[in-house]
Enzyme design. Structure first.
Site, PDB file in Angstrom:
ATOM      1  N   VAL A 123     -28.896 -70.072  23.013  1.00 43.61           N
ATOM      2  CA  VAL A 123     -30.652 -69.990  22.830  1.00 43.61           C
ATOM      3  C   VAL A 123     -31.120 -69.402  21.454  1.00 43.61           C
ATOM      4  O   VAL A 123     -30.306 -68.148  21.123  1.00 43.61           O
ATOM      5  CB  VAL A 123     -31.228 -69.199  23.958  1.00 43.61           C
ATOM      6  CG1 VAL A 123     -32.751 -69.126  23.750  1.00 43.61           C
ATOM      7  CG2 VAL A 123     -30.941 -69.870  25.246  1.00 43.61           C
ATOM      8  N   GLY A 124     -31.881 -70.128  20.785  1.00 42.06           N
ATOM      9  CA  GLY A 124     -32.108 -69.746  19.458  1.00 42.06           C
ATOM     10  C   GLY A 124     -33.415 -68.732  19.427  1.00 42.06           C
ATOM     11  O   GLY A 124     -33.973 -68.413  20.478  1.00 42.06           O
ATOM     12  N   ASP A 125     -34.026 -68.858  18.244  1.00 42.17           N
ATOM     13  CA  ASP A 125     -35.490 -68.280  18.135  1.00 42.17           C
ATOM     14  C   ASP A 125     -36.444 -69.008  18.696  1.00 42.17           C
ATOM     15  O   ASP A 125     -37.613 -68.204  19.150  1.00 42.17           O
ATOM     16  CB  ASP A 125     -35.636 -67.712  16.785  1.00 42.17           C
ATOM     17  CG  ASP A 125     -35.770 -68.966  15.901  1.00 42.17           C
ATOM     18  OD1 ASP A 125     -35.132 -70.151  16.006  1.00 42.17           O
ATOM     19  OD2 ASP A 125     -36.710 -69.363  15.017  1.00 42.17           O
ATOM     20  N   THR A 173     -35.797 -78.058  13.345  1.00 43.74           N
ATOM     21  CA  THR A 173     -36.934 -77.450  14.638  1.00 43.74           C
ATOM     22  C   THR A 173     -38.218 -77.854  14.112  1.00 43.74           C
ATOM     23  O   THR A 173     -38.426 -78.152  12.849  1.00 43.74           O
ATOM     24  CB  THR A 173     -36.930 -75.779  14.590  1.00 43.74           C
ATOM     25  OG1 THR A 173     -35.511 -75.484  14.972  1.00 43.74           O
ATOM     26  CG2 THR A 173     -37.738 -75.292  15.376  1.00 43.74           C
ATOM     27  N   GLY A 222     -35.049 -72.794  10.919  1.00 43.17           N
ATOM     28  CA  GLY A 222     -33.894 -72.231  10.263  1.00 43.17           C
ATOM     29  C   GLY A 222     -32.722 -71.599  11.242  1.00 43.17           C
ATOM     30  O   GLY A 222     -32.786 -72.131  12.344  1.00 43.17           O
ATOM     31  N   LEU A 223     -32.176 -70.747  10.746  1.00 42.98           N
ATOM     32  CA  LEU A 223     -30.956 -70.218  11.597  1.00 42.98           C
ATOM     33  C   LEU A 223     -31.535 -69.087  12.559  1.00 42.98           C
ATOM     34  O   LEU A 223     -31.887 -68.040  11.901  1.00 42.98           O
ATOM     35  CB  LEU A 223     -29.859 -69.651  10.578  1.00 42.98           C
ATOM     36  CG  LEU A 223     -28.687 -68.890  11.359  1.00 42.98           C
ATOM     37  CD1 LEU A 223     -27.932 -69.775  12.165  1.00 42.98           C
ATOM     38  CD2 LEU A 223     -27.762 -68.519  10.307  1.00 42.98           C
ATOM     39  N   GLY A 224     -31.762 -69.534  14.021  1.00 43.05           N
ATOM     40  CA  GLY A 224     -32.537 -68.790  14.921  1.00 43.05           C
ATOM     41  C   GLY A 224     -31.860 -67.417  14.816  1.00 43.05           C
ATOM     42  O   GLY A 224     -32.880 -66.222  15.055  1.00 43.05           O
TER      43      GLY A 224
HETATM   44  N1  GLY Z   1     -34.357 -72.333  14.853  1.00 39.87           N
HETATM   45  C1  GLY Z   1     -33.884 -73.070  15.790  1.00 39.87           C
HETATM   46  C2  GLY Z   1     -32.348 -72.377  16.159  1.00 39.87           C
HETATM   47  O1  GLY Z   1     -31.831 -71.745  15.433  1.00 39.87           O
HETATM   48  O2  GLY Z   1     -32.358 -72.880  17.221  1.00 39.87           O
END
Ligand code: GLY
Length: 313
Positions: A195-197, A166, A218-220
């Site tokens: 949809v992520g963060d 990202t 990272g992990l949204g």
């Molecule tokens: N940080 C991006 C996502 O998890 O989509």
């Protein structure tokens, strides 16, 4: 004047700084910098060339927040447009809304005159296919679009770690105004519509001139559940110095460690132009440029472990 970005912002940070040097606003600079990352087909995590969802569709998320007014705009699960950051800006400027998703976001992009384009590159398709073929039986792959139960295959494909990404840009212009922007193609092989963060104000992006700004990669799911970007700015509001504000926001992720043992990275900027970045992975870096520097400088992120097993992606 300062720009702070995730390290994949290198292709756009000099252009963003030129915008500020020429008297442009923080919003102009963030948009200019991120557009160049979105157009970079080598970046498999943002815009053109991003890894698609489970069905092979590139779905993009982006947001922008103006720290002067606290206005923001965002798009989620957008297909067929190369520059979600510019569409997010239009949402902020032209609509009484913050977030548009899917077909509504695409309709709005067309209404604002953006051109459609194919975003799936041959290279991204190869990476996408390789993993699909390893995880899903050929008989299933042939009819994946018609498969009524996709959820098991999303889990299967995503079992092995994937170095997600990202892009984050934070800017403070000559007037002291702050803007934060984020753009991503999200998790590769995600469930369609995930949809992520990145487009969620407070999760992956937050800016407030009075305190500072933060943005995440990272992990949204982790940043969504902990409200990470807003947490950093709230800790600044509570009087914590920047480095402590970032550490606290990372430590908040501890509670999620068993549910989401993933990577989280934050870039942060305070109202006085001090910057720092944080990660739960070793050797992570970020970049910045000031009005006085000719080239972007790279700095290490502060390491803040958030759980026992910080899986990538
Ligand atoms: N940080 C991006 C996502 O998890 O989509």
């Amino acid at each position: 004047m300062i720009i702070v970005a995730s390290s994949n912002g290198k292709v756009g940070i000099s252009a963003a700084m030129r915008v500020l040097r020429n008297g442009g606003s923080a919003i102009d600079a963030v948009e200019a910098g991120i557009r160049l990352v979105e157009s970079n087909p080598q970046d498999k995590t943002v815009g053109l060339g991003g890894i698609p969802n489970l069905l092979g569709e590139v779905e993009l998320d982006a947001s922008i927040m103006d720290g002067q007014t606290l206005a923001a705009g965002a798009v989620g699960a957008l297909q067929g447009y190369e520059h979600p950051i510019s569409i997010a800006r239009k949402v902020m400027e032209e609509l009484p809304h913050v977030l548009l998703v899917g077909s509504g976001a695409e309709r709005f992009a067309a209404e604002m005159g953006f051109d459609r384009r194919e975003l799936l590159t041959e290279e991204a398709k190869e990476v996408w296919e390789e993993r699909l073929h390893k995880a899903i039986p050929e008989t299933m792959l042939a009819n994946l679009k018609e498969e009524p139960a996709l959820r098991q295959w999303v889990k299967r494909v995503r079992e092995s770690p994937w170095a997600g990404g990202t892009v984050n840009f934070l800017a403070q212009d000559a007037d002291g105004n702050i803007c934060a922007g984020v753009s991503t193609s999200g998790q590769g092989w995600k469930y369609p519509g995930r949809v992520g963060d990145s487009p969620l104000i407070g999760a992956g992006n937050y800016a407030d001139n009075r305190y500072g700004a933060a943005a995440c990669t990272g992990l949204g799911e982790m940043a969504i559940l902990a409200g990470t970007a807003r947490s950093v700015v709230l800790y600044l509001k509570m009087g914590l110095p920047l480095e402590e504000a970032g550490r606290q926001a990372m430590k908040d992720l501890h509670a999620l460690a068993s549910l989401y043992p993933g990577t989280m990275n934050i870039v942060a900027l305070d109202k006085d132009g001090r910057h720092a970045a944080f990660s739960n992975r070793e050797e992570a870096v970020y970049i910045y440029m000031t009005g006085e520097t000719d080239e972007p400088e790279e700095l290490p992120r502060v390491l803040v472990p958030t759980g026992e097993n910080n899986r990538r992606g």
